[in-house]
Design a protein around this motif. Sequence first.
Motif, PDB file in Angstrom:
ATOM      1  N   MET A  24      -9.322   7.686   7.791  1.00 47.17           N
ATOM      2  CA  MET A  24     -10.900   7.571   7.257  1.00 47.17           C
ATOM      3  C   MET A  24     -11.237   8.592   7.035  1.00 47.17           C
ATOM      4  SD  MET A  24     -11.794   8.559  12.008  1.00 47.17           S
ATOM      5  CE  MET A  24     -13.787   9.253  11.410  1.00 47.17           C
ATOM      6  N   TYR A  25     -12.936   7.909   6.275  1.00 47.55           N
ATOM      7  CA  TYR A  25     -13.801   8.558   5.287  1.00 47.55           C
ATOM      8  C   TYR A  25     -15.076   8.823   6.047  1.00 47.55           C
ATOM      9  CZ  TYR A  25     -15.652  10.180   0.525  1.00 47.55           C
ATOM     10  OH  TYR A  25     -15.742  10.382  -0.179  1.00 47.55           O
ATOM     11  N   LEU A  26     -15.167   9.805   5.786  1.00 50.09           N
ATOM     12  CA  LEU A  26     -16.831   9.757   5.866  1.00 50.09           C
ATOM     13  C   LEU A  26     -16.909   8.812   7.713  1.00 50.09           C
ATOM     14  CD1 LEU A  26     -19.520  10.389   2.803  1.00 50.09           C
ATOM     15  CD2 LEU A  26     -18.684  11.674   4.074  1.00 50.09           C
ATOM     16  N   GLY A  27     -16.592   9.646   8.664  1.00 57.10           N
ATOM     17  CA  GLY A  27     -17.199   9.116   9.685  1.00 57.10           C
ATOM     18  C   GLY A  27     -16.064   7.546  10.070  1.00 57.10           C
ATOM     19  N   ARG A  28     -16.142   6.858   9.052  1.00 55.83           N
ATOM     20  CA  ARG A  28     -15.471   5.543   9.324  1.00 55.83           C
ATOM     21  C   ARG A  28     -14.333   5.090   8.570  1.00 55.83           C
ATOM     22  NH1 ARG A  28     -19.664   1.961   9.047  1.00 55.83           N
ATOM     23  NH2 ARG A  28     -18.365   0.479   8.799  1.00 55.83           N
ATOM     24  N   VAL A  29     -13.748   4.437   9.797  1.00 54.53           N
ATOM     25  CA  VAL A  29     -12.309   3.471   8.862  1.00 54.53           C
ATOM     26  C   VAL A  29     -12.460   3.323   7.747  1.00 54.53           C
ATOM     27  CG1 VAL A  29     -10.392   2.404   9.960  1.00 54.53           C
ATOM     28  CG2 VAL A  29     -12.173   3.685  11.787  1.00 54.53           C
ATOM     29  N   ALA A  30     -11.955   3.523   6.812  1.00 58.42           N
ATOM     30  CA  ALA A  30     -11.442   2.396   5.664  1.00 58.42           C
ATOM     31  C   ALA A  30     -10.696   1.635   5.854  1.00 58.42           C
ATOM     32  CB  ALA A  30     -11.071   3.933   4.537  1.00 58.42           C
ATOM     33  N   GLU A  31      -9.794   1.715   6.105  1.00 59.21           N
ATOM     34  CA  GLU A  31      -8.240   0.746   6.618  1.00 59.21           C
ATOM     35  C   GLU A  31      -7.364   1.048   7.532  1.00 59.21           C
ATOM     36  OE1 GLU A  31      -6.012   0.746   2.969  1.00 59.21           O
ATOM     37  OE2 GLU A  31      -4.821  -0.733   3.869  1.00 59.21           O
ATOM     38  N   GLN A  32      -7.221   0.088   8.258  1.00 61.45           N
ATOM     39  CA  GLN A  32      -6.088   0.771   8.858  1.00 61.45           C
ATOM     40  C   GLN A  32      -4.999  -0.230   8.989  1.00 61.45           C
ATOM     41  OE1 GLN A  32      -8.505   0.462  12.904  1.00 61.45           O
ATOM     42  NE2 GLN A  32      -7.467  -1.491  13.125  1.00 61.45           N
ATOM     43  N   GLY A  33      -3.604   0.027   9.598  1.00 64.06           N
ATOM     44  CA  GLY A  33      -2.612  -1.390   9.668  1.00 64.06           C
ATOM     45  C   GLY A  33      -1.498   0.061   9.974  1.00 64.06           C
ATOM     46  N   PRO A  34      -0.273  -1.646   9.840  1.00 67.81           N
ATOM     47  CA  PRO A  34       0.687  -0.564  10.585  1.00 67.81           C
ATOM     48  C   PRO A  34       1.610   0.006   8.987  1.00 67.81           C
ATOM     49  CG  PRO A  34       0.786  -2.936  10.259  1.00 67.81           C
ATOM     50  CD  PRO A  34       0.129  -2.850   9.511  1.00 67.81           C
ATOM     51  N   VAL A  35       2.277   0.734   9.465  1.00 64.73           N
ATOM     52  CA  VAL A  35       2.763   2.375   9.054  1.00 64.73           C
ATOM     53  C   VAL A  35       3.376   2.232   7.089  1.00 64.73           C
ATOM     54  CG1 VAL A  35       4.894   2.788   9.696  1.00 64.73           C
ATOM     55  CG2 VAL A  35       3.473   4.614   8.200  1.00 64.73           C
ATOM     56  N   ASP A  36       3.861   0.603   7.585  1.00 67.39           N
ATOM     57  CA  ASP A  36       4.224   0.280   6.431  1.00 67.39           C
ATOM     58  C   ASP A  36       3.269  -0.102   4.907  1.00 67.39           C
ATOM     59  OD1 ASP A  36       7.409  -0.135   5.143  1.00 67.39           O
ATOM     60  OD2 ASP A  36       6.381  -1.663   4.440  1.00 67.39           O
ATOM     61  N   ALA A  37       2.588  -1.011   5.777  1.00 70.41           N
ATOM     62  CA  ALA A  37       1.611  -1.580   4.220  1.00 70.41           C
ATOM     63  C   ALA A  37       0.781  -0.572   4.300  1.00 70.41           C
ATOM     64  CB  ALA A  37       0.740  -2.462   5.580  1.00 70.41           C
ATOM     65  N   ILE A  38       0.057   0.529   5.070  1.00 66.19           N
ATOM     66  CA  ILE A  38      -0.339   1.674   4.818  1.00 66.19           C
ATOM     67  C   ILE A  38      -0.192   2.341   3.425  1.00 66.19           C
ATOM     68  CG2 ILE A  38      -1.810   3.876   5.072  1.00 66.19           C
ATOM     69  CD1 ILE A  38      -3.351   1.860   6.771  1.00 66.19           C
ATOM     70  N   PHE A  39       1.564   2.549   3.400  1.00 62.35           N
ATOM     71  CA  PHE A  39       1.875   3.288   2.031  1.00 62.35           C
ATOM     72  C   PHE A  39       2.760   2.048   1.108  1.00 62.35           C
ATOM     73  CE2 PHE A  39       2.201   6.328   5.474  1.00 62.35           C
ATOM     74  CZ  PHE A  39       2.160   7.880   4.749  1.00 62.35           C
ATOM     75  N   HIS A  40       3.146   1.224   1.553  1.00 61.62           N
ATOM     76  CA  HIS A  40       3.366   0.363   0.469  1.00 61.62           C
ATOM     77  C   HIS A  40       2.535  -0.765  -0.311  1.00 61.62           C
ATOM     78  CE1 HIS A  40       6.844   1.859   0.121  1.00 61.62           C
ATOM     79  NE2 HIS A  40       7.568   2.354   1.413  1.00 61.62           N
ATOM     80  N   ALA A  41       1.297  -1.363   0.902  1.00 59.22           N
ATOM     81  CA  ALA A  41       1.067  -2.285   0.055  1.00 59.22           C
ATOM     82  C   ALA A  41      -1.357  -1.230   0.965  1.00 59.22           C
ATOM     83  CB  ALA A  41       0.637  -3.282   1.238  1.00 59.22           C
ATOM     84  N   PRO A  42      -0.837  -0.080   0.245  1.00 56.88           N
ATOM     85  CA  PRO A  42      -2.528   0.336   0.478  1.00 56.88           C
ATOM     86  C   PRO A  42      -3.588  -0.907   0.112  1.00 56.88           C
ATOM     87  CG  PRO A  42      -1.611   1.052  -1.097  1.00 56.88           C
ATOM     88  CD  PRO A  42      -0.399   0.635  -0.469  1.00 56.88           C
TER      89      PRO A  42
END
Lengths: 349, 343
Positions: free
Chosen positions: A249-267
Amino acid sequence: MTAPLLSVRDLHVTFGLDEGSVRAVDGVSFDVLPGQVVGIVGESGCGKSVTMRSILQLVDEPGRIKQGEILYRMSGPNGQGETVVDLTKLAKRGPQMRAIRGAEIALIPQEPMAAFSPVHTVGDQIIEAIQLHHRQWRPDGSGLSRAEAREIVVELFRDVGISMPDQRVDAYSWQLSGGLRQRAMIAMALSCKPRLLIADEPTTAIDVTTQAQVLALLRELQRKYGTAIIFITHDLGVIAQMANSVVVMYLGRVAEQGPVDAIFHAPKHPYTRALLRSIPSIVGETQVALPTIAGTLPHPFNRPSGCPYHPRCDERKGPECAARVPSLQPVDQGQSVSCFLHHDSSDTQ
Amino acid sequence: MTASHSVDTKQPLLQIRDLRKFFPITAGVFNKTVGHVRAVDDVSFDVFEGETLGLVGESGCGKTTTSRCILRAVDPTSGQILFRRKNDEIVDLAKLTREELQPLRAEIQMIFQDPFGSLNPRMTLFDNVGEPLLVNGMTNRAERTDRVAELLKLVGLRPEFMHRFPHAFSGGQRQRIGIARALSTNPRLVVADEPVSALDVSVQAQVLNLLLELQKRLGLTFLFVAHDLSVVRHISDRVAVMYVGQLVELAPTKTLFSRPRHPYTSALMRAVPVPDPRIPVGEVTLKGEVPSPANPPSGCYFHPRCRFATERCKVEAPALREPSPGHFVRCHFADELDLTTAF
């Protein structure tokens, strides 16, 4: 695909202050599947705690849920037949909301010292909750005696790894160490067999070695009871260990969401990437300048136009970033991003 | 190991010898002393000029008390705190009176943890940052204004902010103000007690970068007290680990993290969650609770929680020794254990 246990849809929460209104949560959507751990990351002021408090209808005045739905799939009587309720439509102090709080959705607050009353024993406080929500233990509604409830608490204390549970039940919170207090807090949150647990920075106030024990405990209990957990933290290491999926989240909005592996390895979102780069690693080069995010978090009265992250973004695409707000668009298997780099700029909100 | 070599050739700025700080526990109507909390229990180490020494440990291990002893915010029970002054004169901070300490205060400064509590909300930045200058004899206001402007620029704030109050600033900016104030008297030793733990990750990175840059520019020496191992690893040349009031291990950063010799250090490092979901979660190696410093265990203080503890550890307290140059450890079996980590 399994139906989500909790589904937050386009949630807006504003705080009407004398100086103007602050949009603390500005169109947040995410799902929590049964038995899943969802990690929510973001810096202070990003609206993560307000989102969680909205779920429990605990947003304090002058805060108000302005728009959006929080759909919760409630278990029916005797565990059969599920109904979907919109939590935002329930009266804050009404009987339905009170039946949900603690029994269906429980909270582990951030500060275990402040969460327990210092003038009642920890056991008394948990017994009270169990007796209040006795249907969770006795679906026929027959009620529990104090002694029976106490038995349950002793058993829970044993479950969460508190030594000498039958003595610790009668202790006051200030007689317990930080780690024990946090364990007692977890026992309290689990005391009414919730299906969803909201853990708001549960390990921020404790040491790493105690944190490792508490995280291991939460993982084990989660496997045992199949409780879904929303895990709020700013510690990306904790997220990597605990979560199945992540909401940034950033400033009250969802910037990005996804499976944990994708967030850490393919943000995909520039903010997620910048955030990951800025943490000192326990394996990387030392005493070098860390990549930082330019600028500072804007003042809540002074929200940037367009994409809230654009003034600090190092991958800004063009004028549309300042002009329009990007919507959350799917980019990959289960991963979505609100950034014009990843979708056609015609998809705006 | 260029870092440690360059450090070795330098003189120690601060030498701590057998430092002890016991707080009395009193009971009864006459406040009779019934015991002592051994907050700092026989700690010795050196801080070399121009280096950053990280001091880590869990809450209650005595790291903050150690740093407060150096500043004489608390008076040590026994031991020496030898500080080398600008003119190479060596003074024992533990023995000095308040009046004798006064001229030394400018040379040793502190950065605090809480950026909200450590600035006076009723004073402007000019007064907050300029007060140490006034106390140290810079009575000319114009001169002080110039110096405060210069300090604010140094920490990355605009000099025009000088006449604002602290409430107008974010946590990261306030921490910069606190740093500017600490640097106002041109200190040689800066004790930073958890300077970034109250900050968000992106702000934390900015403040760490600032500290590294200031050290390079001004040749500062830091004693960096923190509980976050990745932060300490990032900023320190050498790291000291404390447990229940004692120093259990001290080594150059890379050595300590790749080849710790004390089982506690190794367990502490394994407890840090790695921000990569592909790295499997390790087994919890450290169980139980930190013992109370009022009633520490017999023998080695760590033996009740140690995986490798033997009968000897229960009865005989290990001394701090130096099995390889520059690597200090307090463990009977430091030479035999293989605690090599993945780092």
